[in-house]
Design a protein around this motif. Structure first.
Motif, PDB file in Angstrom:
ATOM      1  N   UNK A 148       0.848  -1.209   0.000  1.00  0.00           N
ATOM      2  CA  UNK A 148       0.000   0.000   0.000  1.00  0.00           C
ATOM      3  C   UNK A 148       0.877   1.249   0.000  1.00  0.00           C
ATOM      4  N   UNK A 149       1.910   1.199   0.832  1.00  0.00           N
ATOM      5  CA  UNK A 149       2.767   2.371   0.983  1.00  0.00           C
ATOM      6  C   UNK A 149       3.561   2.627  -0.299  1.00  0.00           C
ATOM      7  N   UNK A 150       4.136   1.583  -0.884  1.00  0.00           N
ATOM      8  CA  UNK A 150       4.911   1.791  -2.114  1.00  0.00           C
ATOM      9  C   UNK A 150       3.996   2.235  -3.257  1.00  0.00           C
ATOM     10  N   UNK A 151       2.766   1.704  -3.313  1.00  0.00           N
ATOM     11  CA  UNK A 151       1.832   2.108  -4.373  1.00  0.00           C
ATOM     12  C   UNK A 151       1.473   3.586  -4.233  1.00  0.00           C
ATOM     13  N   UNK A 152       1.400   4.073  -2.988  1.00  0.00           N
ATOM     14  CA  UNK A 152       1.059   5.482  -2.760  1.00  0.00           C
ATOM     15  C   UNK A 152       2.193   6.414  -3.190  1.00  0.00           C
ATOM     16  N   UNK A 153       3.422   5.954  -2.988  1.00  0.00           N
ATOM     17  CA  UNK A 153       4.596   6.786  -3.300  1.00  0.00           C
ATOM     18  C   UNK A 153       4.893   6.777  -4.806  1.00  0.00           C
ATOM     19  N   UNK A 154       4.648   5.630  -5.433  1.00  0.00           N
ATOM     20  CA  UNK A 154       5.147   5.370  -6.797  1.00  0.00           C
ATOM     21  C   UNK A 154       4.866   6.489  -7.809  1.00  0.00           C
ATOM     22  N   UNK A 155       3.625   7.007  -7.891  1.00  0.00           N
ATOM     23  CA  UNK A 155       3.369   8.012  -8.932  1.00  0.00           C
ATOM     24  C   UNK A 155       4.139   9.317  -8.732  1.00  0.00           C
ATOM     25  N   UNK A 156       4.701   9.530  -7.532  1.00  0.00           N
ATOM     26  CA  UNK A 156       5.340  10.811  -7.213  1.00  0.00           C
ATOM     27  C   UNK A 156       6.860  10.766  -7.318  1.00  0.00           C
ATOM     28  N   UNK A 157       7.422   9.565  -7.417  1.00  0.00           N
ATOM     29  CA  UNK A 157       8.887   9.421  -7.312  1.00  0.00           C
ATOM     30  C   UNK A 157       9.611  10.092  -8.477  1.00  0.00           C
ATOM     31  N   UNK A 158       9.062   9.996  -9.691  1.00  0.00           N
ATOM     32  CA  UNK A 158       9.755  10.558 -10.853  1.00  0.00           C
ATOM     33  C   UNK A 158       9.832  12.072 -10.803  1.00  0.00           C
ATOM     34  N   UNK A 159       8.774  12.714 -10.339  1.00  0.00           N
ATOM     35  CA  UNK A 159       8.690  14.170 -10.433  1.00  0.00           C
ATOM     36  C   UNK A 159       9.179  14.936  -9.218  1.00  0.00           C
ATOM     37  N   UNK A 160       9.583  14.228  -8.164  1.00  0.00           N
ATOM     38  CA  UNK A 160       9.941  14.907  -6.911  1.00  0.00           C
ATOM     39  C   UNK A 160      11.140  14.217  -6.261  1.00  0.00           C
ATOM     40  N   UNK A 161      11.877  15.005  -5.438  1.00  0.00           N
ATOM     41  CA  UNK A 161      13.014  14.459  -4.695  1.00  0.00           C
ATOM     42  C   UNK A 161      12.734  14.407  -3.197  1.00  0.00           C
ATOM     43  N   UNK A 162      11.545  14.839  -2.793  1.00  0.00           N
ATOM     44  CA  UNK A 162      11.112  14.755  -1.395  1.00  0.00           C
ATOM     45  C   UNK A 162       9.599  14.570  -1.406  1.00  0.00           C
ATOM     46  N   UNK A 163       9.106  13.664  -0.569  1.00  0.00           N
ATOM     47  CA  UNK A 163       7.664  13.362  -0.542  1.00  0.00           C
ATOM     48  C   UNK A 163       7.215  13.296   0.917  1.00  0.00           C
ATOM     49  N   UNK A 164       6.093  13.977   1.220  1.00  0.00           N
ATOM     50  CA  UNK A 164       5.448  13.798   2.525  1.00  0.00           C
ATOM     51  C   UNK A 164       4.583  12.544   2.431  1.00  0.00           C
ATOM     52  N   UNK A 165       4.647  11.697   3.443  1.00  0.00           N
ATOM     53  CA  UNK A 165       3.863  10.457   3.472  1.00  0.00           C
ATOM     54  C   UNK A 165       2.729  10.667   4.470  1.00  0.00           C
ATOM     55  N   UNK A 166       1.499  10.673   3.996  1.00  0.00           N
ATOM     56  CA  UNK A 166       0.355  11.034   4.834  1.00  0.00           C
ATOM     57  C   UNK A 166       0.326  10.223   6.128  1.00  0.00           C
ATOM     58  N   UNK A 167       0.073  10.927   7.254  1.00  0.00           N
ATOM     59  CA  UNK A 167      -0.038  10.293   8.578  1.00  0.00           C
ATOM     60  C   UNK A 167       1.189   9.465   8.949  1.00  0.00           C
TER      61      UNK A 167
END
Ligand SMILES: [Zn+2]
Length: 232
Positions: A148-167
């Protein structure tokens, strides 16, 4: 003895990477970005091996022999301890971004507060933040250590170098460990400044023209693609 500094660059010996991971772990703890046994750090050792922090150990007190070697599928190749519980997230970033050689995951309180509020750090408030990171999105919640966690991150990895992970927290990555750590610091710093502007009740955003100039500067001076460490 843990080194006080981390030299830039990804082309290092395994021993140097192990030392750097322990140093970065202590920095994460000393900055208050992790508590207890939270957080994890990894480095791409070569095209098929990753060095990662172990699970269940304070990142501030890791020893070089605690670091675990895994392959890109997450199988342990070396080390006595079990790898990080968030290893799948690190491996996802390495698979999707050949330019990335290090990943940091932590729970810095202010940025994690934004993540828990579901608020991205995407306002053009600070010129240097626009150059360093562009914007920092929020990935939807996923149970830690699951797909679940990797699926949530996946679409954002290409376009960003830092991601907030909800909760949950923050993941940053870069061409080397120092860059990945700096991006964690920059994300938390930006979150603190954003919070202050919200407490003041006023935000003066950069204009569209100013942001365009900064994005052009980001293209010129921003993150450079780094070579992948060679097989050894
Ligand atoms: Zn976490």
């Amino acid at each position: 003895m843990i080194a006080e500094t981390i030299a830039p660059g990804a082309l290092k010996t395994e021993e140097e990477h192990r030392r750097d991971i322990c140093t970065a772990g202590r920095w994460l703890r000393d900055c208050g970005f992790v508590v207890a046994t939270d957080g994890n750090i990894s480095v791409r050792l070569d095209s098929r091996r990753i060095l990662t922090s172990p699970t269940g150990v304070s990142k501030g007190t890791m020893a070089e022999e605690d670091i675990v070697i895994v392959d890109l599928e997450g199988h342990r190749l070396g080390g006595r301890r079990n790898p990080s519980s968030e290893l799948a997230m690190h491996l996802l970033v390495y698979r999707l971004r050949p330019d990335i050689n290090s990943v940091c995951h932590a729970h810095p309180p202010t940025a994690t507060g934004y993540a828990a509020a579901g608020i991205p750090l995407n306002k053009a408030l600070l010129c240097e933040l626009v150059i360093a990171l562009g914007s920092v999105p929020v990935a939807r919640y996923g149970t830690p250590g699951t797909s679940e966690l990797t699926a949530a991150i996946e679409p954002l990895v290409h376009g960003h170098d830092a991601i907030l992970m909800a909760n949950h927290g923050v993941v940053t990555y870069g061409a080397d460990l120092l860059t990945a750590f700096h991006r964690m610091e920059t994300t938390e710093h930006f979150a603190r400044v954003s919070l202050v502007t919200e407490m003041l009740g006023k935000q003066m955003l950069l204009s569209g023209g100013d942001v365009e100039k900064l994005m052009a500067a980001r293209a010129r001076y921003g993150p450079q693609r780094a070579p992948v460490p060679k097989d050894r």
